[in-house]
Design a protein around this motif. Structure first.
Motif, short mmCIF file in Angstrom:
data_model
loop_
_atom_site.label_atom_id
_atom_site.label_comp_id
_atom_site.label_asym_id
_atom_site.label_seq_id
_atom_site.Cartn_x
_atom_site.Cartn_y
_atom_site.Cartn_z
N LEU A 116 0.87 -1.22 0.00
CA LEU A 116 0.19 0.10 -0.06
C LEU A 116 0.84 1.06 0.03
O LEU A 116 0.48 2.32 -0.62
N THR A 117 1.92 1.25 0.91
CA THR A 117 2.92 2.28 0.99
C THR A 117 3.48 2.57 -0.63
O THR A 117 3.49 3.91 -1.11
N LEU A 118 3.73 1.67 -1.54
CA LEU A 118 4.34 2.08 -2.78
C LEU A 118 3.01 2.62 -3.63
O LEU A 118 3.27 3.33 -4.52
N GLY A 119 1.76 1.96 -3.49
CA GLY A 119 0.65 2.39 -4.15
C GLY A 119 0.45 4.06 -3.96
O GLY A 119 0.19 4.81 -4.61
N ILE A 120 0.50 4.40 -2.47
CA ILE A 120 0.19 5.68 -2.25
C ILE A 120 1.16 6.57 -2.77
O ILE A 120 0.92 7.77 -3.13
N LYS A 121 2.53 6.32 -2.82
CA LYS A 121 3.55 7.03 -3.36
C LYS A 121 3.33 7.25 -4.85
O LYS A 121 3.70 8.30 -5.39
#
Length: 368
Positions: A116-121
């Motif tokens: 999710l962190t990669l997607g948010i970024k």
């Protein structure tokens, strides 16, 4: 001894009434919301791991939303089925779909928060709207309804994620009742100025809120909790609001066996151990008051001690709780649940006892 039990029973009933009348009515009797389109640029984020069939069916429902400015960020979390291939086909089909491919990482293996962190970024818009890969909006105005609740200061929006109704299934009624009770709690507490959780099936926030608390870093070691632990840390009375128009709802396919549902709820219960102390206290007090209500009511009636007082207290408690739950279920379009209230409530309490005991002896498994 019996008189002490009666006094304790009176205290328990009062505690229950305080919760239902003092807190839960804030949502149950809330005025209907209006949808005022904001036209805020939105990134819809969906994280999937081995969800090939679900994403085939549900991603088109997201892509066909009636909204002027949005993108869809599809995150494939190292799936071993054909989820990635399905996502790649959608990326070619829809110009507003962005694909994030997550490889297995030894440090974050099996951790949805890393994906999710990669997607948010990767998201290009400042406002993020989350749902799960096995969820779908019931309206083409879902993005409009959720984003309409954003304001200059309200940068976190908690939504409702329900489950499909299955005929002739008591388990399904139990699952949907538990979902309604959970929603009644977190939506009511949010309206009361103490937001403590949200559900990843339907959740929105401004990207800056994610970075204000350094993302998931404070609970990255906990496999679950990308939704409720984040909200527990980031949300407060000033930045959080709720969305409860029917157009804002999402739905998921429910578990169809008790073992699958127990596994899911064990993970949720384990995550709650990481809530703030006061939130754990208010949740623990509520659930303990429910449990002791049934224990003491059965005991006092069996002993026929002051039965007029006891039955009057039981009747009062059920009048209040059934009314509040009924109005809550109506707002969430789960009206049939209220007719089963006494049966599913007791069944849920017994299930929660089983889940609590199971978690004492073994840890719940990862999300996938």
């Amino acid at each position: 001894m019996l008189i002490l039990l009666l006094y304790f029973f009176i205290v328990i009933v009062v505690v229950q009434l305080v919760y239902y009348l003092g807190v839960f009515t804030k949502f149950a009797f809330a005025k209907p919301q209006k949808i005022t389109p904001k036209r805020i640029p939105i990134s819809v984020i969906v994280c999937a791991k081995n969800e090939e069939e679900n994403v085939k069916n549900f991603i088109p429902l997201l892509a066909e939303q009636n909204y002027p400015d949005f993108e869809i960020v599809l995150i494939d979390d190292a799936s071993s089925d054909d989820t990635l291939e399905v996502f790649e086909a959608f990326e070619k089909q829809y110009s507003n779909i962005r694909l994030v491919k997550v490889e297995n990482n030894e440090a974050f293996w099996g951790n949805k928060k890393y994906a999710l962190t990669l997607g948010i970024k990767a998201a290009k818009k400042d406002y993020l709207l989350f749902t799960d890969a096995d969820c779908y909006p019931i309206s083409k105005d879902w993005i409009t309804a959720m984003s309409s609740q954003f304001t200059l200061h309200k940068t976190i929006v908690l939504g409702y994620g329900g489950y499909e109704r299955l005929a002739n299934s008591f388990l399904n009624k139990l699952i949907r009742f538990e979902t309604v009770i959970t929603a009644m709690q977190y939506l009511s507490w949010a309206k009361a100025g103490n937001p403590y959780m949200g559900v990843g099936r339907n959740l929105a926030y401004k990207k800056e809120e994610f970075f204000n608390v350094n993302g998931f870093i404070s609970h990255i070691q906990v496999r679950s909790g990308d939704d409720d632990l984040f909200i527990n840390e980031a949300a407060n009375s000033k930045n959080t609001t709720i969305a409860f128009t029917p157009e804002s709802f999402t739905y998921s396919k429910p578990k169809t066996t008790y073992s699958e549902w127990f596994t899911q709820k064990r993970r949720h219960l384990a995550t709650a151990n990481y809530y703030k102390t006061l939130d754990k206290l208010q949740l623990g007090t509520f659930y303990c008051s429910q449990l002791f209500f049934f224990i003491l009511a059965i005991l006092l009636i069996a002993l026929q001690f002051q039965w007029i007082i006891v039955t009057s207290l039981i009747a009062l408690r059920y009048l209040v709780t059934w009314t509040v739950v009924g109005f809550t279920a109506g707002k969430l379009k789960e009206t049939d649940i209220k007719f089963w209230f006494p049966f599913v409530e007791l069944s849920l309490i017994l299930s929660q006892i089983y889940i609590f005991i199971a978690n004492l002896f073994s840890k719940p498994v990862n999300w996938k």
